[in-house]
Design a protein around this motif. Sequence first.
Motif, PDB file in Angstrom:
ATOM      1  N   HIS A  87       0.826  -1.227   0.000  1.00  0.00           N
ATOM      2  CA  HIS A  87       0.000   0.000   0.000  1.00  0.00           C
ATOM      3  C   HIS A  87       0.850   1.264   0.000  1.00  0.00           C
ATOM      4  O   HIS A  87       0.428   2.311   0.490  1.00  0.00           O
ATOM      5  N   CYS A  88       2.057   1.152  -0.548  1.00  0.00           N
ATOM      6  CA  CYS A  88       2.921   2.335  -0.618  1.00  0.00           C
ATOM      7  C   CYS A  88       2.417   3.282  -1.718  1.00  0.00           C
ATOM      8  O   CYS A  88       1.623   2.903  -2.577  1.00  0.00           O
ATOM      9  N   VAL A  89       2.920   4.512  -1.668  1.00  0.00           N
ATOM     10  CA  VAL A  89       2.574   5.540  -2.650  1.00  0.00           C
ATOM     11  C   VAL A  89       3.559   5.432  -3.814  1.00  0.00           C
ATOM     12  O   VAL A  89       4.771   5.477  -3.602  1.00  0.00           O
ATOM     13  N   THR A  90       3.038   5.281  -5.044  1.00  0.00           N
ATOM     14  CA  THR A  90       3.922   5.187  -6.217  1.00  0.00           C
ATOM     15  C   THR A  90       4.171   6.586  -6.776  1.00  0.00           C
ATOM     16  O   THR A  90       3.264   7.427  -6.809  1.00  0.00           O
ATOM     17  N   ILE A  91       5.402   6.821  -7.204  1.00  0.00           N
ATOM     18  CA  ILE A  91       5.792   8.177  -7.625  1.00  0.00           C
ATOM     19  C   ILE A  91       6.581   8.138  -8.928  1.00  0.00           C
ATOM     20  O   ILE A  91       7.506   7.341  -9.084  1.00  0.00           O
ATOM     21  N   MET A  92       6.204   9.007  -9.850  1.00  0.00           N
ATOM     22  CA  MET A  92       7.010   9.256 -11.054  1.00  0.00           C
ATOM     23  C   MET A  92       6.935  10.739 -11.383  1.00  0.00           C
ATOM     24  O   MET A  92       6.191  11.490 -10.745  1.00  0.00           O
ATOM     25  N   GLY A  93       7.669  11.134 -12.406  1.00  0.00           N
ATOM     26  CA  GLY A  93       7.665  12.533 -12.812  1.00  0.00           C
ATOM     27  C   GLY A  93       6.373  12.908 -13.534  1.00  0.00           C
ATOM     28  O   GLY A  93       5.669  12.049 -14.070  1.00  0.00           O
TER      29      GLY A  93
END
Length: 346
Positions: free
Chosen positions: A74-80
């Motif tokens: 349930h982590c937060v996914t991050i990209m640009g």
Amino acid sequence: MIFRQLFDSVSGTYSYILASRSGGEAVIIDPVLEKVDRYCQLLRELDLRLVKAIDTHLHADHVTGLGALRDRTHCVTIMGEQTKADVVAMRVGEGDRIAIEGLSLDVIYTPGHTDDSYSFLMADRVFTGDTLLIRGTGRTDFQNGDARQQYDSIFNKLLRLPDDTLVYPAHDYKGDTVSTIGEERRYNPRLQVQSVDDYVALMAKLKLPNPKMMDVAVPANMRVGLHQEELTRQGLALSAREAIECLGRPDVLLVDLREASERAKHGTLSGALHAPYPGIADNLKPGGMLREVAAATGRRIVFFCAYGERSAMAVQTAQDAGLANTAHIEGGLDAWKKAGGPVVAG
Ligand SMILES: N[C@@H](CCC(=O)N[C@@H](CS)C(=O)NCC(=O)O)C(=O)O
Ligand SMILES: [Fe+2]
């Protein structure tokens, strides 16, 4: 600080796990799908809780572990913000800061290898993705790559960092693990050029074969998003249009799950309560703030975030905590804005 450099020998990819302390929050950079079991095991062994997973760019040579890690932790996914990946929970841009407990990464936009390539600076080290490799640079011949932009990213951004800044790339094909900015400026053969035009000419001559996995990896990496349709089928989602109609209704409690920096940058919804996603389980358990407010007011909690990922996970968390009557705004504030919904300063 806890710092692990992990290697996938099939694709030559380096992934990094960072945390400020044992027992605390962790972030992973450039996870590889096939290694997700290994990361989860290591996180357990080091007593870490994965809260964020970042890809430096949309990878062409391996399938990302972002979606699998999100489903498992349930982590937060991050990209640009330029990425063509369908849904990532948080999109960052130049000058933003990605924070977890006890540490933060400064976001540097370094296009060139791809148009969604980012580097991340943390104190004495920089994670350069495929922009700056050890004695090499990422190719610029696909995914909107651009040698001119890469020259600018390297010479005008990365090489301006202090010489002793450690360089941790996303790949190495020769067995090197780490370098420094000063070392790369002096000895990286691609950087011994006299002008941007020389660099462009040098990159044009490479003529590399496409990565073996490219036809599999690129489409897979564009579909990392959480499938929100299931919640819609269960009646636990409002479309942006439906949500706009609910604005100001006394029986609805809007809850903004984003971070303060996202609210400041993109605004929020009028009357929304701010309850950041990392604390959601605590907020929804018996005695938790949101649970108590919902019970005391009889209002239905409607979660929202940037793109609907965190809010969909929050609805799930609420169900697990025995709160059946919550919902979320499908597509998040992004969809809300596209549907013409009003925002106020966050
Ligand atoms: N042989 C590798 C090549 C992968 C590749 O092209 N890697 C890209 C990064 S996604 C690159 O920029 N490589 C730089 C180089 O090979 O000099 C594969 O098939 O996966
Ligand atoms: Fe790449």
